[in-house]
Every structure is written in C-alpha cells, then in structure tokens.
Design a protein around this motif. Structure first.
Motif: not given
Ligand SMILES: CC(C)(COP(=O)(O)OP(=O)(O)OC[C@H]1O[C@@H](n2cnc3c(N)ncnc32)[C@H](O)[C@@H]1OP(=O)(O)O)[C@@H](O)C(=O)NCCC(=O)NCCS
Length: 287
Positions: A3, A42, A44, A78
């Motif tokens: 991430v 963030a 991913d 996260i």
C-alpha cells in the motif's frame, strides 16, 4: 502489492468521508475549517483504500482528521501507515505536536491512536440548539462589549483562568480543530469581531464572561463560553442576536454539559457525529 500513501492531487480518486456506514469526519468539517490542509490517499494496486487530512493549525501544531480505510482493507495496518505519513507532512511544515479528536464511541479509531503513540488530553462535548426566535435574555448587570485589539492580554488572561480553557489544557477549538490559545489567536479573533465580553456593572477592566465564536451559513459556532452565570447569559444573548436571521442553529463546544446550565437553553442536542462527546489526543512529534 504494498500500500502506498501519497498526497492527493485535484484529480486523485479519494475515499468518501463515510465508509461502511461510519463517518470519518463530521459533515461540516471542511466548511468550518479555518485553514487549508493536505489530503493523503492510500492506494492498493491503483485503487484508493484509505485517506486522511492533515492541517497545520499553529506555528508548531498540526491536526489530523477524516482518517478512513475501506472496510475490505481494514485491519492491515493502513490506518497506522496513514497516521505516520500525516506526521511526516506535519514535521516537514515545522510541527512539533500532532493532535486529533475522536468520537468517544469510535473504539477502532481510539485504538489506532493509542497504537500510534497518542495520549489522551481531555474530553469535549459538542451540543447544538435552534437559534431562539424571540429577543434574547439580556441581564441588566452584564453589559456586553466587543473588545479592542489592545485588550488582547486582558482577554487572554481571563480565558486562561476559565474552567473551560483549564480543562482543555489551554487549547481551544476553531471549527473542529483544537489549537493553543496564544495572543496572536486572540488578537485575530478580536479583529474579526469573533469575541464578546460581558463587563462588570462598574465597567472595570476585568470582564465577567467571554465568548469566542464563528459565523457560518449553517450555524454559529461557539468555541468557548465561560464566566459568571449572568455574564455567560449576556454573551450568549449577543451571539444569538447576531445569529437570528442568518443561521438556523448554534453549536457549542464545552468540556462539560453542566457548564452550560446558566444559559437556560431548553433543548440541547448532541452533535450526531459525536453523541457521547470527543476525546482529544496528542503526540509529540519530536520524540
Ligand atoms: C478507524 C479505521 C481508520 C482503522 O483502520 P485500519 O486500517 O483497520 O486500522 P489499522 O489496521 O491500521 O490498525 C492500527 C492499529 O490499531 C489497532 N486496531 C484497529 N482497529 C481496532 C479495533 N477495532 N480494536 C482494537 N484494535 C484495533 C490495530 O490492531 C492496529 O494495531 P497494530 O498495528 O499493533 O496491529 C477504520 O476502522 C475506519 O475507517 N473506520 C471508519 C471511519 C472512522 O471511524 N474514522 C475515525 C474517525 S476519528
């Protein structure tokens, strides 16, 4: 794939404020904010899975808010990563301390803060009421005045001794963000006509109550109100009078519901984002 957390650009996809039915920040946090800030995202595999907002709110103070992680990505660290990145941004802007406010009922967010090294400073309650329609109650023994900038030291001295500011360790909220009560802040609020004092009947230099407030379209917000009972009624009456015809509600931040008893407001509603109040936490970024 790992991430990555990056600053959001104008066209960056971001997670909405509400994730999995939970609100990461109150509806009005952007409208009420007093300074700009930075959104971090963030991702991913190119998909936004988390976000946080960080603002510099004083020369060495930063504030983070709106932390959220997509429900399917929760429990993978996260949020912790977002907090670390927000702290990095704050440090680059010279902040030595980071703070945030967490609704008391949001156990996961409290756990995230604890794991990231934040300590609980104090609690606050956020209450709202409809702006009364009739003429406000004006006590005869507490004339109200807007202070002049040269009265900054006296206003600061008064505020620092109030139960409210002492309970909040000399911090006050502007919008949803707490920051240190310093002379520059008080002078700015005085210049912007966001302060009112209730004087003593003999009009001595020493006020008997003070209010700090902000005007927004949806609400007038009282960050701090404290002093003698009739002084509090007087400065509250001043804010109500200004709000009439401009906003539908008055929102008040206070360390304790009981402190508002002198205002004799019939119905206070808890702000829906934090019905049990807020916990304000802090971390020293230098350590
Ligand atoms: C709060 C939230 C951001 C946490 O996101 P997350 O990615 O699942 O959190 P993390 O995995 O980074 O957890 C960080 C630490 O807190 C701990 N933690 C997280 N949720 C927890 C919970 N419910 N109970 C106990 N500990 C918890 C984790 O164990 C982890 O500790 P570790 O690093 O030692 O393992 C997420 O639940 C969320 O988006 N909630 C909805 C929005 C919200 O409420 N925002 C906060 C408003 S102030």
């Amino acid at each position: 794939m790992a991430v990555a957390v990056r600053p959001a650009g104008t066209d960056t996809e971001q997670l909405p404020r509400t994730v999995g039915g939970r609100e990461a920040a109150p509806e009005e946090w952007r409208e009420w904010s007093e300074e700009p800030g930075h959104d971090l995202v963030a991702t991913d595999g190119g998909r936004a899975v988390g976000g946080i907002h960080v603002s510099v709110v004083g020369q060495t103070e930063a504030w983070m808010e709106a932390i959220r992680v997509h429900p399917e990505a929760q429990g993978r660290g996260i949020a912790g990563q977002l907090v670390r990145e927000a702290e990095g941004v704050a440090r680059r802007y010279g902040a030595a301390v980071m703070r945030t406010a967490i609704p008391v009922h949001e156990y996961s967010a409290v756990a995230v803060a604890e794991r990231a090294g934040y300590r609980q400073l104090f609690r606050a309650v956020v209450l709202e009421t409809d702006v009364p329609t009739g003429p406000p109650h004006v006590p005869y023994d507490a004339p109200v005045e807007q202070p002049r900038p040269e009265q900054t030291p006296a206003v600061l001295r008064f505020l620092e001794r109030t139960q409210t500011v002492q309970a909040w360790e000399k911090l006050v909220p502007l919008g949803w963000r707490f920051r240190r009560l310093i002379p520059e802040l008080v002078r700015g609020l005085i210049k912007d006509h966001r302060t009112a004092l209730a004087l003593r009947p003999e009009r001595s230099e020493d006020p008997q109550a003070c209010v700090l407030f902000a005007r927004h379209e949806d609400a007038y917000i009282i960050s701090t109100i404290d002093g003698s009972p009739s002084g509090m009624q007087a400065v509250f009456g001043e804010v109500v009078e200004q709000a009439q015809g401009h906003a539908g509600r008055v929102v008040i931040f206070t360390p304790d519901h009981e402190l508002l008893a002198p205002l004799a407001v019939r119905e206070w509603r808890h702000h829906p984002w934090c019905p049990e109040g807020l916990i304000v936490v802090q971390k020293n970024l230098a350590s």
